[in-house]
Design an enzyme around this catalytic site. Structure first.
Site, short mmCIF file in Angstrom:
data_model
loop_
_atom_site.label_atom_id
_atom_site.label_comp_id
_atom_site.label_asym_id
_atom_site.label_seq_id
_atom_site.Cartn_x
_atom_site.Cartn_y
_atom_site.Cartn_z
N GLY A 71 0.79 -1.22 0.00
CA GLY A 71 0.00 0.00 0.00
C GLY A 71 0.83 1.27 0.00
CB THR A 72 3.90 2.30 1.82
OG1 THR A 72 3.34 2.25 3.14
CG2 THR A 72 4.89 3.45 1.75
CD GLN A 180 -7.00 -0.74 7.21
OE1 GLN A 180 -7.78 -1.66 7.44
NE2 GLN A 180 -5.76 -0.76 7.67
CB SER A 200 -1.88 -3.32 1.12
OG SER A 200 -0.79 -3.93 1.76
CG HIS A 202 -0.06 -6.76 4.97
ND1 HIS A 202 -0.06 -6.38 6.29
CD2 HIS A 202 0.24 -5.65 4.27
CE1 HIS A 202 0.24 -5.10 6.38
NE2 HIS A 202 0.42 -4.63 5.17
CB THR A 238 12.85 -9.52 -10.31
OG1 THR A 238 14.06 -9.15 -10.98
CG2 THR A 238 12.49 -10.95 -10.65
CB CYS A 332 2.82 3.61 9.77
SG CYS A 332 2.52 2.45 8.43
#
Length: 392
Positions: A71-72, A180, A200, A202, A238, A332
């Site tokens: 996500g970042t 989210q 994202s 995870h 990659t 974070c």
């Protein structure tokens, strides 16, 4: 003592099926997808299938899916890639005061490079007013970035309405941080007027270090990374074949079961709100209501409250002793001793913004688990009350 994990907003447990898939692929498909030999071609076929699967679930075209590290990176690529692609010297960008750090700090960084920024306020529930977005548009505005679900409070922003308003400004790109939201609340890529959308893995049962950015056709981005020509030249590096396939599988499972899971989690959330409401020391932050369509109100998996006068790390460690794992602010920012920027933007004082706790849950939790959580939360508050003044 059994441990209960209530920190799904920070990271969800990987689904067993996804773990198995990723493990098998790591054994069988280790070739570089860019290689010209047979093994490389087979690896690229797996990536193409994963891209098609993700685009199908998100309602986009396969060519609109860009794979990232999470996500970042997706947020940074959407924001900086859009700004850097515009040639003119005067550039203006818009976001809100409650965005995730990967968005908020990107805006701060761009500001040091001479980019004009507007930070929109929110109301006391943490909601953005669509009319504020429209009123902030200027001739040199190139981007609006608004999150769909706030990672601290779970408040759902009016993305569809904002997208419709921005349709009157074709020179402005609309980026949505959906980290989210994916697998939790509805989203329509083709109907809501969104140009860029971040996800994202995870956060919906997939592996860490994988994400995607939906980029509407015709919206070119300036790459953040120099190197090869992967991802149509947008994102060099990659490909992580096992991780990409695992992410696509996790997304499929999350989206296909979204409606049923959302209803069950909303029921759990309502019960937790009732429990928190019965503890006088705790003050709820956010939106109580969970609208049926999932486009407004609150997301089903997050509850945020404050214990004014008590430092959050004290509550967190006390709950941990009772087998309950929760968090404060976003992962974070959880080690920061500063008050929550999100709660301050919502008009809360520093005392309340400094003592916030976030509970976020997922598929493994039952109503019985919430009753256990409530019982231990009441016990911890009772134990901490005599220390209230000394903890400030």
């Amino acid at each position: 003592m059994k441990t209960y994990y209530y920190d799904h907003s920070a990271s969800t447990p990987m689904l067993p099926m996804v773990i198995q898939t990723m493990s098998e692929l790591m054994k069988l498909h280790y070739a570089n997808p860019a290689a010209l030999h047979k093994s490389g071609a087979e690896a690229m076929k797996l990536i193409d299938r994963a891209r098609a699967s993700i685009s199908d679930r998100m309602g986009s075209e396969p060519g609109e899916v860009v794979f990232t590290s999470g996500g970042t990176e997706s947020n940074n690529l959407a924001i900086k890639g859009s700004v850097n692609k515009v040639a003119r010297s005067s550039k203006h960008i818009i976001t809100s005061a409650i965005e995730h750090a990967s968005v908020f700090e990107s805006f701060r960084q761009l500001e040091t490079f001479g980019i004009h920024t507007t930070i929109l306020p929110v109301d006391r529930q943490g909601k953005i007013r669509p009319e504020d977005v429209a009123n902030a548009i200027r001739k040199d505005t190139v981007l609006v970035s608004i999150m769909q679900v706030n990672n601290e409070t779970g408040v759902v922003q009016p993305i569809r309405e904002i997208g419709q308003l921005l349709g009157e400004f074709p020179h402005v790109r609309f980026h949505v941080d959906g980290v989210q939201a994916v697998g939790k609340v509805p989203f329509s890529w083709k109907e809501w007027g969104v140009d860029l959308y971040s996800g994202s893995a995870h956060k919906f049962g997939g592996p860490k270090g994988l994400g995607f950015l939906l980029v509407k056709s015709g919206n070119e981005l300036s790459p953040l990374l120099s190197g090869g020509d992967q991802e149509q030249g947008t994102r060099s590096g990659t490909h992580n074949v096992p991780g990409i396939v695992a992410m696509s599988q996790a997304l499929r499972l999350a989206v296909e079961s979204q409606e049923a899971r959302r209803e069950r989690m909303y029921a759990i959330r309502r019960r937790l709100l009732h429990i928190v409401g019965d503890i006088p020391e705790l003050l709820f932050n956010g939106v109580h209501s969970d609208e049926a369509d999932g486009e407004t109100g609150a997301a089903p998996h997050i509850v945020n409250f404050s214990y004014p006068g008590m430092r959050p790390e004290v509550i967190i460690h006390m709950l941990e002793k009772h087998g309950i794992l929760v968090s404060s602010q976003s992962a974070c920012s959880s080690k920061s001793l500063q008050p929550s920027r999100v709660l301050l933007a919502m008009g809360q004082d520093a005392d309340r913004a400094s003592g916030s706790i976030r509970i976020s849950f997922g598929d493994e939790h039952t109503m019985e688990d919430i009753e256990i959580l409530g019982d231990r939360l009441k016990r911890v508050v009772a134990e901490l009350k005599p220390l209230e003044r000394n903890s400030k």
